[in-house]
Design a protein around this motif. Sequence first.
Motif, PDB file in Angstrom:
ATOM      1  N   SER A 176      19.430   7.541  58.920  1.00 43.58           N
ATOM      2  CA  SER A 176      20.326   6.450  59.298  1.00 43.58           C
ATOM      3  C   SER A 176      20.113   6.051  60.752  1.00 43.58           C
ATOM      4  CB  SER A 176      21.785   6.860  59.064  1.00 43.58           C
ATOM      5  OG  SER A 176      22.664   5.849  59.485  1.00 43.58           O
ATOM      6  N   ARG A 177      20.017   7.043  61.620  1.00 41.90           N
ATOM      7  CA  ARG A 177      19.809   6.767  63.038  1.00 41.90           C
ATOM      8  C   ARG A 177      18.477   6.049  63.273  1.00 41.90           C
ATOM      9  NH1 ARG A 177      23.992   6.878  66.680  1.00 41.90           N
ATOM     10  NH2 ARG A 177      25.423   8.591  66.190  1.00 41.90           N
ATOM     11  N   GLU A 178      17.411   6.551  62.640  1.00 43.23           N
ATOM     12  CA  GLU A 178      16.100   5.936  62.848  1.00 43.23           C
ATOM     13  C   GLU A 178      16.052   4.503  62.332  1.00 43.23           C
ATOM     14  OE1 GLU A 178      11.441   6.377  61.417  1.00 43.23           O
ATOM     15  OE2 GLU A 178      12.719   8.156  61.440  1.00 43.23           O
ATOM     16  N   LEU A 179      16.638   4.266  61.175  1.00 42.89           N
ATOM     17  CA  LEU A 179      16.516   2.962  60.540  1.00 42.89           C
ATOM     18  C   LEU A 179      17.398   1.895  61.181  1.00 42.89           C
ATOM     19  CD1 LEU A 179      16.387   4.145  56.827  1.00 42.89           C
ATOM     20  CD2 LEU A 179      14.497   3.195  58.147  1.00 42.89           C
ATOM     21  N   THR A 180      18.486   2.310  61.790  1.00 47.05           N
ATOM     22  CA  THR A 180      19.426   1.317  62.322  1.00 47.05           C
ATOM     23  C   THR A 180      19.354   1.146  63.837  1.00 47.05           C
ATOM     24  OG1 THR A 180      21.210   2.965  62.493  1.00 47.05           O
ATOM     25  CG2 THR A 180      21.039   1.740  60.427  1.00 47.05           C
ATOM     26  N   THR A 181      18.888   2.160  64.542  1.00 46.42           N
ATOM     27  CA  THR A 181      18.852   2.051  66.003  1.00 46.42           C
ATOM     28  C   THR A 181      17.867   0.964  66.436  1.00 46.42           C
ATOM     29  OG1 THR A 181      19.422   4.384  66.280  1.00 46.42           O
ATOM     30  CG2 THR A 181      18.396   3.266  68.149  1.00 46.42           C
ATOM     31  N   GLY A 182      18.365  -0.013  67.166  1.00 44.55           N
ATOM     32  CA  GLY A 182      17.520  -1.091  67.656  1.00 44.55           C
ATOM     33  C   GLY A 182      17.158  -2.140  66.629  1.00 44.55           C
ATOM     34  N   ALA A 183      17.631  -1.984  65.403  1.00 46.63           N
ATOM     35  CA  ALA A 183      17.323  -2.977  64.370  1.00 46.63           C
ATOM     36  C   ALA A 183      18.160  -4.237  64.577  1.00 46.63           C
ATOM     37  CB  ALA A 183      17.607  -2.395  62.988  1.00 46.63           C
ATOM     38  N   GLU A 184      17.528  -5.366  64.392  1.00 49.20           N
ATOM     39  CA  GLU A 184      18.251  -6.632  64.512  1.00 49.20           C
ATOM     40  C   GLU A 184      18.887  -6.957  63.165  1.00 49.20           C
ATOM     41  OE1 GLU A 184      15.669  -9.589  66.102  1.00 49.20           O
ATOM     42  OE2 GLU A 184      15.403  -8.534  68.005  1.00 49.20           O
ATOM     43  N   ALA A 185      19.752  -6.053  62.732  1.00 48.57           N
ATOM     44  CA  ALA A 185      20.413  -6.194  61.437  1.00 48.57           C
ATOM     45  C   ALA A 185      21.739  -5.454  61.487  1.00 48.57           C
ATOM     46  CB  ALA A 185      19.547  -5.632  60.313  1.00 48.57           C
ATOM     47  N   ASP A 186      22.727  -6.014  60.829  1.00 52.35           N
ATOM     48  CA  ASP A 186      24.039  -5.398  60.717  1.00 52.35           C
ATOM     49  C   ASP A 186      24.172  -4.784  59.326  1.00 52.35           C
ATOM     50  OD1 ASP A 186      24.834  -6.244  63.269  1.00 52.35           O
ATOM     51  OD2 ASP A 186      25.462  -8.195  62.486  1.00 52.35           O
ATOM     52  N   VAL A 187      24.348  -3.457  59.255  1.00 54.44           N
ATOM     53  CA  VAL A 187      24.501  -2.795  57.964  1.00 54.44           C
ATOM     54  C   VAL A 187      25.892  -3.086  57.409  1.00 54.44           C
ATOM     55  CG1 VAL A 187      24.472  -0.595  56.741  1.00 54.44           C
ATOM     56  CG2 VAL A 187      22.880  -0.993  58.638  1.00 54.44           C
ATOM     57  N   VAL A 188      25.945  -3.600  56.183  1.00 52.86           N
ATOM     58  CA  VAL A 188      27.221  -3.996  55.589  1.00 52.86           C
ATOM     59  C   VAL A 188      27.601  -3.145  54.382  1.00 52.86           C
ATOM     60  CG1 VAL A 188      27.048  -6.370  56.430  1.00 52.86           C
ATOM     61  CG2 VAL A 188      26.080  -5.793  54.201  1.00 52.86           C
ATOM     62  N   ALA A 189      26.689  -2.269  53.904  1.00 48.27           N
ATOM     63  CA  ALA A 189      27.000  -1.384  52.777  1.00 48.27           C
ATOM     64  C   ALA A 189      25.926  -0.313  52.701  1.00 48.27           C
ATOM     65  CB  ALA A 189      27.080  -2.158  51.462  1.00 48.27           C
ATOM     66  N   VAL A 190      26.265   0.793  52.036  1.00 47.19           N
ATOM     67  CA  VAL A 190      25.361   1.942  51.946  1.00 47.19           C
ATOM     68  C   VAL A 190      25.164   2.318  50.486  1.00 47.19           C
ATOM     69  CG1 VAL A 190      24.969   4.346  52.602  1.00 47.19           C
ATOM     70  CG2 VAL A 190      26.147   2.799  54.180  1.00 47.19           C
ATOM     71  N   GLY A 191      23.885   2.534  50.103  1.00 52.02           N
ATOM     72  CA  GLY A 191      23.545   2.991  48.760  1.00 52.02           C
ATOM     73  C   GLY A 191      22.962   4.387  48.801  1.00 52.02           C
ATOM     74  N   LEU A 192      23.258   5.198  47.789  1.00 53.05           N
ATOM     75  CA  LEU A 192      22.852   6.604  47.764  1.00 53.05           C
ATOM     76  C   LEU A 192      22.317   7.000  46.397  1.00 53.05           C
ATOM     77  CD1 LEU A 192      26.085   8.059  49.401  1.00 53.05           C
ATOM     78  CD2 LEU A 192      23.900   7.711  50.566  1.00 53.05           C
ATOM     79  N   SER A 193      21.401   7.945  46.392  1.00 56.55           N
ATOM     80  CA  SER A 193      20.990   8.619  45.163  1.00 56.55           C
ATOM     81  C   SER A 193      20.432   9.973  45.565  1.00 56.55           C
ATOM     82  CB  SER A 193      19.936   7.802  44.403  1.00 56.55           C
ATOM     83  OG  SER A 193      18.773   7.619  45.190  1.00 56.55           O
ATOM     84  N   GLY A 194      20.197  10.816  44.570  1.00 52.62           N
ATOM     85  CA  GLY A 194      19.670  12.139  44.883  1.00 52.62           C
ATOM     86  C   GLY A 194      19.180  12.847  43.640  1.00 52.62           C
ATOM     87  N   MET A 195      18.336  13.842  43.852  1.00 50.77           N
ATOM     88  CA  MET A 195      17.842  14.632  42.728  1.00 50.77           C
ATOM     89  C   MET A 195      19.032  15.226  41.974  1.00 50.77           C
ATOM     90  SD  MET A 195      16.337  17.775  44.952  1.00 50.77           S
ATOM     91  CE  MET A 195      17.218  18.331  46.423  1.00 50.77           C
ATOM     92  N   GLY A 196      18.837  15.354  40.685  1.00 53.03           N
ATOM     93  CA  GLY A 196      19.946  15.881  39.913  1.00 53.03           C
ATOM     94  C   GLY A 196      19.590  16.027  38.444  1.00 53.03           C
ATOM     95  N   PRO A 197      20.492  16.674  37.701  1.00 53.58           N
ATOM     96  CA  PRO A 197      21.781  17.187  38.141  1.00 53.58           C
ATOM     97  C   PRO A 197      21.649  18.498  38.915  1.00 53.58           C
ATOM     98  CG  PRO A 197      21.432  17.746  35.845  1.00 53.58           C
ATOM     99  CD  PRO A 197      20.259  16.911  36.255  1.00 53.58           C
ATOM    100  N   CYS A 198      22.389  18.597  39.993  1.00 51.89           N
ATOM    101  CA  CYS A 198      22.428  19.808  40.812  1.00 51.89           C
ATOM    102  C   CYS A 198      23.825  20.421  40.740  1.00 51.89           C
ATOM    103  CB  CYS A 198      22.096  19.487  42.267  1.00 51.89           C
ATOM    104  SG  CYS A 198      20.472  18.749  42.521  1.00 51.89           S
ATOM    105  N   VAL A 199      23.927  21.642  41.177  1.00 55.04           N
ATOM    106  CA  VAL A 199      25.220  22.322  41.223  1.00 55.04           C
ATOM    107  C   VAL A 199      25.437  22.850  42.633  1.00 55.04           C
ATOM    108  CG1 VAL A 199      26.600  24.254  40.385  1.00 55.04           C
ATOM    109  CG2 VAL A 199      25.200  22.940  38.782  1.00 55.04           C
ATOM    110  N   LEU A 200      26.325  22.182  43.361  1.00 60.13           N
ATOM    111  CA  LEU A 200      26.754  22.622  44.683  1.00 60.13           C
ATOM    112  C   LEU A 200      28.246  22.925  44.589  1.00 60.13           C
ATOM    113  CD1 LEU A 200      26.360  23.059  47.740  1.00 60.13           C
ATOM    114  CD2 LEU A 200      26.951  20.636  48.044  1.00 60.13           C
ATOM    115  N   LEU A 201      28.593  24.183  44.759  1.00 57.63           N
ATOM    116  CA  LEU A 201      29.995  24.597  44.712  1.00 57.63           C
ATOM    117  C   LEU A 201      30.521  24.799  46.123  1.00 57.63           C
ATOM    118  CD1 LEU A 201      29.987  27.170  41.756  1.00 57.63           C
ATOM    119  CD2 LEU A 201      30.478  24.714  41.687  1.00 57.63           C
TER     120      LEU A 201
END
Length: 492
Positions: free
Chosen positions: A60-85
């Motif tokens: 997030s820091r690398e992609l947004t720092t100094g970018a001439e863009a305003d982030v208006v929403a965040v999308g996520l995904s990840g390997m799965g299914p995982c089990v984190l308790l």
Amino acid sequence: MALNAVLGVDIGTSSSKGVLVALDGTVLRSAVREHVVDRPAPGQVEMDAAVWWEEFVSLSRELTTGAEADVVAVGLSGMGPCVLLTDADDTPLRPAVLYGVDTRSVEQIARLNEELGAEEIRRRCGSELSSQAAGAKVAWIADEEPELFARARRLYMASSWLVRKLTGAYVLDHHSASQATPLYDTEARRWYAPWADRIAPGIELPPLRWSGEAAGTVTAEAARSTGLPHGIPVITGTVDAWAEALSVGAHRPGDLMLMYGTTMFLVHTVRGLLTHPALWSTVGALPDTRNLAGGMATSGAVTGWLRELFGNPGYPELLRLAEDSGPGANGLLMLPYFAGERTPVMDPLARGVIAGLTLSHTRGDLYRAALEATAYAVRHNIEVLEKAGGDIRRVVAVGGGTQGGLWTRIVSDVTGRPQELRATSIGACYGGALLAAQLVTDASIDAWNPLRETVTPHPEATARYDELYGLYRDLYPASAEVAHALAARQNR
């Protein structure tokens, strides 16, 4: 005036990837963080969830720092299914147990099949218990680490953990839940309390939403950590392969997505509930969709292993050598079951086999054999998908393995099927970005990511591979007994 943009991040098996995307689909920036999973014992594959958050913050820091863009929403995904308790304070109690590449729950699968009924599990949950089933891994922790399990209060997966860290929300998407067999009722589309209470007592299972729904907004604390604006929406997210399918528009009935990555994944969108004992039946990432899915335990992991053995030459060099080897790899045949196998073999004790080796074989032959082994496994999965009632009308390829052209050409030649390649093949992080954009605009994947080319099979190569495919299918039953005996020795 700055552009409005969305941030998409995916936590994968071998790396985390992020993209900053304008609302018209243009990729403004991209970044990668490579990592390795932990293998504390044979058949066990884990990862520290702290790495997921650290890499998200770094991306997030690398992609947004100094970018001439305003982030208006965040999308996520990840390997799965995982089990984190985690405990009641959301402190992880142990590293996350990963998806089907982790095969530790063999005994729990057998016990749950006996106690609940294998056919009843498939009827209610859509899939049989396998190494992919998150519920069986919860049962393993309960059996093997009872003192730790007694403190467990919440269940997370990779994308939902990031949602928690970003927004404070405790949610999970329906698709991920449908891979937590046998905790989720796929017809009712909710947690199945009688089995959840039995397998996961004391754990508050998360409320369920669809992948593209907003889970919450970035908190002030998360904004300080990530550099993201306070208060922007964050999607609920989903498993990486399903986000990858969305990234190339493979989400309509009849579509089949092939994901070329560390593992090979297949997602076929179907019109109604279909089940097969050698496949996974899930609800889709989008409302009112269903999928039949398959996945190999290794694909790119094998080519990466070979590359390391060869002294880490560049992938372009290895592809050139494999091209020179030619169809059939000069008489080599490989079973790509180096971490057991998921669909349709469903054998966690399967092992890799390289048959036909002579002193004249080269690195190019071995590398070619690995690419062809993946293609044979894809064909095997496709045959079972269609036997289960699937109607495959279009194949769309995505992922890092589509680069270079040879691997996709081999798969088309072995299967006899054309594959579409879209203009952008970044993968799941781009699919998450699309879902985030749809929170604030009417973005469509066809406008974002148009067709680039179609890989078509060569009839002469297909005819040659037909014979070799028969030998491939014969090799597993012929070697399985020996592989199982060796696996038993490895697990001591």
